[in-house]
Scaffold this motif. Sequence first.
Motif, PDB file in Angstrom:
ATOM      1  N   GLU A 132      -1.027 -11.653  -3.760  1.00  0.00           N
ATOM      2  CA  GLU A 132       0.190 -11.103  -3.155  1.00  0.00           C
ATOM      3  C   GLU A 132       0.301  -9.603  -3.429  1.00  0.00           C
ATOM      4  O   GLU A 132       0.694  -8.824  -2.545  1.00  0.00           O
ATOM      5  CB  GLU A 132       1.417 -11.834  -3.696  1.00  0.00           C
ATOM      6  N   LYS A 133      -0.040  -9.187  -4.645  1.00  0.00           N
ATOM      7  CA  LYS A 133      -0.005  -7.762  -4.991  1.00  0.00           C
ATOM      8  C   LYS A 133      -1.042  -6.988  -4.194  1.00  0.00           C
ATOM      9  O   LYS A 133      -0.779  -5.879  -3.717  1.00  0.00           O
ATOM     10  CB  LYS A 133      -0.245  -7.583  -6.492  1.00  0.00           C
ATOM     11  N   GLU A 134      -2.236  -7.599  -4.046  1.00  0.00           N
ATOM     12  CA  GLU A 134      -3.283  -6.934  -3.272  1.00  0.00           C
ATOM     13  C   GLU A 134      -2.868  -6.812  -1.810  1.00  0.00           C
ATOM     14  O   GLU A 134      -3.101  -5.776  -1.166  1.00  0.00           O
ATOM     15  CB  GLU A 134      -4.588  -7.715  -3.385  1.00  0.00           C
ATOM     16  N   LYS A 135      -2.245  -7.852  -1.274  1.00  0.00           N
ATOM     17  CA  LYS A 135      -1.762  -7.830   0.103  1.00  0.00           C
ATOM     18  C   LYS A 135      -0.738  -6.717   0.298  1.00  0.00           C
ATOM     19  O   LYS A 135      -0.796  -5.955   1.273  1.00  0.00           O
ATOM     20  CB  LYS A 135      -1.135  -9.181   0.455  1.00  0.00           C
ATOM     21  N   SER A 136       0.202  -6.615  -0.652  1.00  0.00           N
ATOM     22  CA  SER A 136       1.231  -5.576  -0.572  1.00  0.00           C
ATOM     23  C   SER A 136       0.605  -4.186  -0.633  1.00  0.00           C
ATOM     24  O   SER A 136       0.999  -3.276   0.105  1.00  0.00           O
ATOM     25  CB  SER A 136       2.228  -5.756  -1.709  1.00  0.00           C
ATOM     26  N   ARG A 137      -0.392  -4.021  -1.510  1.00  0.00           N
ATOM     27  CA  ARG A 137      -1.060  -2.732  -1.651  1.00  0.00           C
ATOM     28  C   ARG A 137      -1.817  -2.362  -0.379  1.00  0.00           C
ATOM     29  O   ARG A 137      -1.770  -1.201   0.076  1.00  0.00           O
ATOM     30  CB  ARG A 137      -2.010  -2.784  -2.850  1.00  0.00           C
ATOM     31  N   LEU A 138      -2.484  -3.336   0.208  1.00  0.00           N
ATOM     32  CA  LEU A 138      -3.230  -3.090   1.445  1.00  0.00           C
ATOM     33  C   LEU A 138      -2.296  -2.740   2.597  1.00  0.00           C
ATOM     34  O   LEU A 138      -2.587  -1.846   3.410  1.00  0.00           O
ATOM     35  CB  LEU A 138      -4.072  -4.314   1.797  1.00  0.00           C
ATOM     36  N   GLU A 139      -1.172  -3.455   2.683  1.00  0.00           N
ATOM     37  CA  GLU A 139      -0.202  -3.174   3.738  1.00  0.00           C
ATOM     38  C   GLU A 139       0.354  -1.758   3.601  1.00  0.00           C
ATOM     39  O   GLU A 139       0.539  -1.048   4.610  1.00  0.00           O
ATOM     40  CB  GLU A 139       0.944  -4.183   3.675  1.00  0.00           C
ATOM     41  N   LYS A 140       0.608  -1.339   2.365  1.00  0.00           N
ATOM     42  CA  LYS A 140       1.111   0.020   2.124  1.00  0.00           C
ATOM     43  C   LYS A 140       0.063   1.054   2.527  1.00  0.00           C
ATOM     44  O   LYS A 140       0.380   2.075   3.165  1.00  0.00           O
ATOM     45  CB  LYS A 140       1.482   0.182   0.662  1.00  0.00           C
ATOM     46  N   THR A 141      -1.186   0.779   2.170  1.00  0.00           N
ATOM     47  CA  THR A 141      -2.269   1.704   2.512  1.00  0.00           C
ATOM     48  C   THR A 141      -2.449   1.795   4.026  1.00  0.00           C
ATOM     49  O   THR A 141      -2.618   2.891   4.593  1.00  0.00           O
ATOM     50  CB  THR A 141      -3.589   1.236   1.866  1.00  0.00           C
ATOM     51  N   ILE A 142      -2.403   0.648   4.680  1.00  0.00           N
ATOM     52  CA  ILE A 142      -2.532   0.624   6.144  1.00  0.00           C
ATOM     53  C   ILE A 142      -1.401   1.399   6.799  1.00  0.00           C
ATOM     54  O   ILE A 142      -1.616   2.157   7.760  1.00  0.00           O
ATOM     55  CB  ILE A 142      -2.556  -0.839   6.657  1.00  0.00           C
ATOM     56  N   SER A 143      -0.197   1.238   6.275  1.00  0.00           N
ATOM     57  CA  SER A 143       0.962   1.952   6.820  1.00  0.00           C
ATOM     58  C   SER A 143       0.779   3.463   6.671  1.00  0.00           C
ATOM     59  O   SER A 143       1.048   4.237   7.601  1.00  0.00           O
ATOM     60  CB  SER A 143       2.239   1.495   6.113  1.00  0.00           C
ATOM     61  N   GLN A 144       0.317   3.890   5.500  1.00  0.00           N
ATOM     62  CA  GLN A 144       0.100   5.320   5.255  1.00  0.00           C
ATOM     63  C   GLN A 144      -1.000   5.875   6.158  1.00  0.00           C
ATOM     64  O   GLN A 144      -0.869   6.970   6.718  1.00  0.00           O
ATOM     65  CB  GLN A 144      -0.258   5.541   3.779  1.00  0.00           C
ATOM     66  N   LEU A 145      -2.086   5.099   6.307  1.00  0.00           N
ATOM     67  CA  LEU A 145      -3.185   5.551   7.151  1.00  0.00           C
ATOM     68  C   LEU A 145      -2.782   5.581   8.628  1.00  0.00           C
ATOM     69  O   LEU A 145      -3.201   6.469   9.380  1.00  0.00           O
ATOM     70  CB  LEU A 145      -4.399   4.628   6.965  1.00  0.00           C
ATOM     71  N   THR A 146      -1.945   4.625   9.028  1.00  0.00           N
ATOM     72  CA  THR A 146      -1.453   4.607  10.412  1.00  0.00           C
ATOM     73  C   THR A 146      -0.607   5.836  10.699  1.00  0.00           C
ATOM     74  O   THR A 146      -0.732   6.476  11.757  1.00  0.00           O
ATOM     75  CB  THR A 146      -0.619   3.331  10.667  1.00  0.00           C
ATOM     76  N   SER A 147       0.257   6.189   9.739  1.00  0.00           N
ATOM     77  CA  SER A 147       1.090   7.387   9.892  1.00  0.00           C
ATOM     78  C   SER A 147       0.228   8.636   9.956  1.00  0.00           C
ATOM     79  O   SER A 147       0.466   9.538  10.777  1.00  0.00           O
ATOM     80  CB  SER A 147       2.072   7.499   8.724  1.00  0.00           C
ATOM     81  N   LEU A 155      -2.880   8.782  10.926  1.00  0.00           N
ATOM     82  CA  LEU A 155      -3.607   8.752  12.187  1.00  0.00           C
ATOM     83  C   LEU A 155      -2.740   9.262  13.335  1.00  0.00           C
ATOM     84  O   LEU A 155      -3.207  10.037  14.201  1.00  0.00           O
ATOM     85  CB  LEU A 155      -4.079   7.322  12.489  1.00  0.00           C
ATOM     86  N   GLU A 156      -1.478   8.879  13.341  1.00  0.00           N
ATOM     87  CA  GLU A 156      -0.559   9.345  14.376  1.00  0.00           C
ATOM     88  C   GLU A 156      -0.391  10.861  14.317  1.00  0.00           C
ATOM     89  O   GLU A 156      -0.332  11.537  15.360  1.00  0.00           O
ATOM     90  CB  GLU A 156       0.787   8.641  14.226  1.00  0.00           C
ATOM     91  N   MET A 157      -0.306  11.400  13.087  1.00  0.00           N
ATOM     92  CA  MET A 157      -0.162  12.849  12.925  1.00  0.00           C
ATOM     93  C   MET A 157      -1.399  13.566  13.427  1.00  0.00           C
ATOM     94  O   MET A 157      -1.309  14.602  14.100  1.00  0.00           O
ATOM     95  CB  MET A 157       0.083  13.185  11.451  1.00  0.00           C
ATOM     96  N   VAL A 158      -2.576  13.023  13.107  1.00  0.00           N
ATOM     97  CA  VAL A 158      -3.829  13.643  13.543  1.00  0.00           C
ATOM     98  C   VAL A 158      -3.943  13.587  15.062  1.00  0.00           C
ATOM     99  O   VAL A 158      -4.329  14.586  15.713  1.00  0.00           O
ATOM    100  CB  VAL A 158      -5.031  12.942  12.884  1.00  0.00           C
ATOM    101  N   GLU A 159      -3.587  12.477  15.646  1.00  0.00           N
ATOM    102  CA  GLU A 159      -3.634  12.349  17.113  1.00  0.00           C
ATOM    103  C   GLU A 159      -2.676  13.306  17.780  1.00  0.00           C
ATOM    104  O   GLU A 159      -2.989  13.889  18.832  1.00  0.00           O
ATOM    105  CB  GLU A 159      -3.324  10.897  17.500  1.00  0.00           C
TER     106      GLU A 159
END
Length: 267
Positions: free
Chosen positions: A240-255, A257-261
């Motif tokens: 569960e902790k790993e899932k939460s950490r991955l979701e946070k990382t994905i959210s940050q990377l998505t943001s 990516l949007e800025m770079v685009e």
Amino acid sequence: MNNDQIKETLLKLEDTSIDFTVTLSGKESKKVNGLYKPETHEIILHNLNFKSDNQMIYTAIHEYTHHLITEKKLNETNGLANCSGRAHNNEFWAKFHQLLELAEQQGIYMIGLDESPELAALTEEIRKEYLEKNGSLMLEFGRKLAEAHVLCEKANIRYEDYIDRVLRLPRSAAKTIAKVSGSDLNPAIGFENMKMVSAIKDPDKRDEAQNQIMSGKSPDTVRSMMKKKAEEVDVKTRLEKEKSRLEKTISQLTSRLEMVEESLSNL
């Protein structure tokens, strides 16, 4: 029973992927009733030690438990484990008692308490007059220690010194007794089991462990069961902790990516 009959009986309890042999030594031994050789997967039974097949089957199941534990460790380590046939740890006793229960259900083995009315009566006396009464006495002991603790504080007396030199009671014992008395346990399970159960923090799991003992499960079986559940919880928590950490990382990377685009679109 001969070698083949004993082996066939053991396989009815649980199958094994590693072949093994059973050998009746034809001897009497004052040291052991039987032994298991993990290197050759051989069960040796000193059959002249036993007055009945029932007694011999008990020892055969004991040695077969060593074989199954050896098999498990070899599978876990891809055959690299250095297995000993004499490891009597909690895992062993829990597995052994599980096999004994299966053997009783299948009519392969019976403890035979009903065959001795005197022993059955004595067993009931031990349970009521000693195990349960001792449990009740220790509960009351814990309440008296709590009362003494309060009085020590009122009199400005160090409770630790009172325990050490007045009662001459080991601090660890005093701490355990106090903990047991505050756990609202059934004294019928006996003080030793009360100590084990009181160490379980979760009230629901504590009740479950107590109920398992009351239903006839051995302390080792209950301890092993609670350990497995704790490990399962640990695995779930970790995932569960790993899932939460991955979701946070994905959210940050998505943001990001949007800025770079967006930056690229403005060039």
